[in-house]
Design a protein around this motif. Structure first.
Motif, PDB file in Angstrom:
ATOM      1  N   PHE A   7      15.836 -20.067  11.767  1.00 34.08           N
ATOM      2  CA  PHE A   7      15.328 -21.295  11.169  1.00 34.08           C
ATOM      3  C   PHE A   7      13.807 -21.230  11.082  1.00 34.08           C
ATOM      4  O   PHE A   7      13.174 -20.508  11.844  1.00 34.08           O
ATOM      5  N   THR A  13      13.302 -28.502   4.274  1.00 38.41           N
ATOM      6  CA  THR A  13      14.737 -28.750   4.325  1.00 38.41           C
ATOM      7  C   THR A  13      15.417 -28.089   5.517  1.00 38.41           C
ATOM      8  O   THR A  13      16.608 -28.272   5.730  1.00 38.41           O
ATOM      9  N   CYS A  14      14.667 -27.325   6.297  1.00 36.83           N
ATOM     10  CA  CYS A  14      15.278 -26.636   7.441  1.00 36.83           C
ATOM     11  C   CYS A  14      15.678 -27.647   8.507  1.00 36.83           C
ATOM     12  O   CYS A  14      14.866 -28.474   8.931  1.00 36.83           O
ATOM     13  N   PRO A  15      16.924 -27.596   8.947  1.00 36.74           N
ATOM     14  CA  PRO A  15      17.397 -28.571   9.931  1.00 36.74           C
ATOM     15  C   PRO A  15      16.642 -28.501  11.254  1.00 36.74           C
ATOM     16  O   PRO A  15      16.610 -29.474  12.005  1.00 36.74           O
ATOM     17  N   SER A  16      16.015 -27.363  11.555  1.00 41.33           N
ATOM     18  CA  SER A  16      15.279 -27.278  12.818  1.00 41.33           C
ATOM     19  C   SER A  16      14.120 -28.271  12.840  1.00 41.33           C
ATOM     20  O   SER A  16      13.620 -28.631  13.903  1.00 41.33           O
ATOM     21  N   THR A  18      14.225 -31.433  12.095  1.00 36.56           N
ATOM     22  CA  THR A  18      14.657 -32.688  12.719  1.00 36.56           C
ATOM     23  C   THR A  18      14.560 -32.549  14.236  1.00 36.56           C
ATOM     24  O   THR A  18      14.263 -33.505  14.940  1.00 36.56           O
ATOM     25  N   SER A  19      14.803 -31.329  14.693  1.00 33.91           N
ATOM     26  CA  SER A  19      14.712 -31.066  16.116  1.00 33.91           C
ATOM     27  C   SER A  19      13.260 -31.105  16.579  1.00 33.91           C
ATOM     28  O   SER A  19      12.941 -31.675  17.627  1.00 33.91           O
ATOM     29  N   ASP A  67      21.386 -35.105  21.464  1.00 32.58           N
ATOM     30  CA  ASP A  67      20.939 -33.746  21.166  1.00 32.58           C
ATOM     31  C   ASP A  67      21.243 -32.770  22.300  1.00 32.58           C
ATOM     32  O   ASP A  67      20.799 -31.622  22.251  1.00 32.58           O
TER      33      ASP A  67
ATOM     34  N   PHE B 108      18.007 -24.843  17.841  1.00 32.78           N
ATOM     35  CA  PHE B 108      18.585 -25.848  16.948  1.00 32.78           C
ATOM     36  C   PHE B 108      20.093 -25.765  16.862  1.00 32.78           C
ATOM     37  O   PHE B 108      20.773 -26.785  16.748  1.00 32.78           O
ATOM     38  N   LEU B 112      22.463 -28.933  17.289  1.00 39.10           N
ATOM     39  CA  LEU B 112      23.426 -29.319  16.261  1.00 39.10           C
ATOM     40  C   LEU B 112      24.824 -29.449  16.850  1.00 39.10           C
ATOM     41  O   LEU B 112      25.546 -30.423  16.581  1.00 39.10           O
TER      42      LEU B 112
END
Lengths: 122, 122
Positions: A7, A13-16, A18-19, A67, B108, B112
């Motif tokens: 990531f 747009t990388c979901p990481s 949000t982390s 999380d 991540f 997830l």
DNA sequence: GATGGCTTGTTACCGATGGTAAGTGTAAGG
DNA sequence: CCTTACACTTACCATCGGTAACAAGCCATC
């Protein structure tokens, strides 16, 4: 041997990301630092993390639980007792967040001086 | 030999907390990580820190400049050219923030999985 | 038996912050 | 004189952070 990160937080747009947004947060940092010493109940967290409101602490803990960073232990007692504890994943977060807290404490004098100088220039 | 921290971020009134609030922020983290590679102009930062708006980037850079973490180099050219560079203080911030970014990238998948498990339980 | 306390929240509300989209200023190039 | 390039501003709206008050359930006190 360490796996290459799949990531990239620099990509929107990388979901990481949000982390990153969750952990790069002052309340998250303080709660994780507080819990790294020992598991704690809600009330003790409120006094340790000085100034946090019940609402924000509840929300922060819920998000961290979701999380997988914190576990919630509920005891069916009166008055209620709820303890929060870092998970294994949460403990891996301690060092980076502790480093942030230490940076703030160690370098605040520099930051303050820079601010005064900046404000004087304007 | 290392000086003991004179400040404590856990205390609500401690000024170091304003400093923690600034650095424990996703945009701050990404901008500092981007600048740690090399000094950059505004436009390049906007593409490197994917998804940041002009307004938020301007505000983030102003705050970092005020806190002595970033220097602003303005060149009197047309079209204008402005480069941003980490100060010595800013470079001390690179390691902690880079660690945060790496954590987000490396963990991540765990986050997830925890989220899906949590949402399935509710 | 009504009152208040203990603990972990929830709710209503409001101001601050984050974020988007469009506009500004200047000068070179066509 | 219209477009382009760059670094911002401004207006505006949505989301978040924060405060204050209340909820629930049992115990002890009055």
């Amino acid at each position: 041997m360490p796996q290459l990160p799949a990531f990239d937080v620099m990509t929107a747009t990388c979901p990481s990301r949000t982390s990153l947004a969750r952990i790069a947060n002052k309340w998250t940092a303080m709660v994780v630092i507080a819990l790294s010493a020992d598991r704690m109940r809600f009330r003790d967290l409120r006094t340790t993390v000085d100034g946090i409101s019940a609402k924000v602490l509840t929300e922060t803990l819920r998000d961290l639980e979701r999380d997988g960073i914190v576990i919630r232990h509920v005891y069916a007692e009166i008055p209620p007792r709820v303890e929060y504890e870092l998970t294994a994943l949460g403990r891996t977060l301690h060092a980076p967040l502790q480093a942030l807290g230490l940076w703030a404490e160690e370098h605040f004098a520099d930051v303050l001086a820079a601010r005064e100088s900046y404000d004087a220039r304007q």
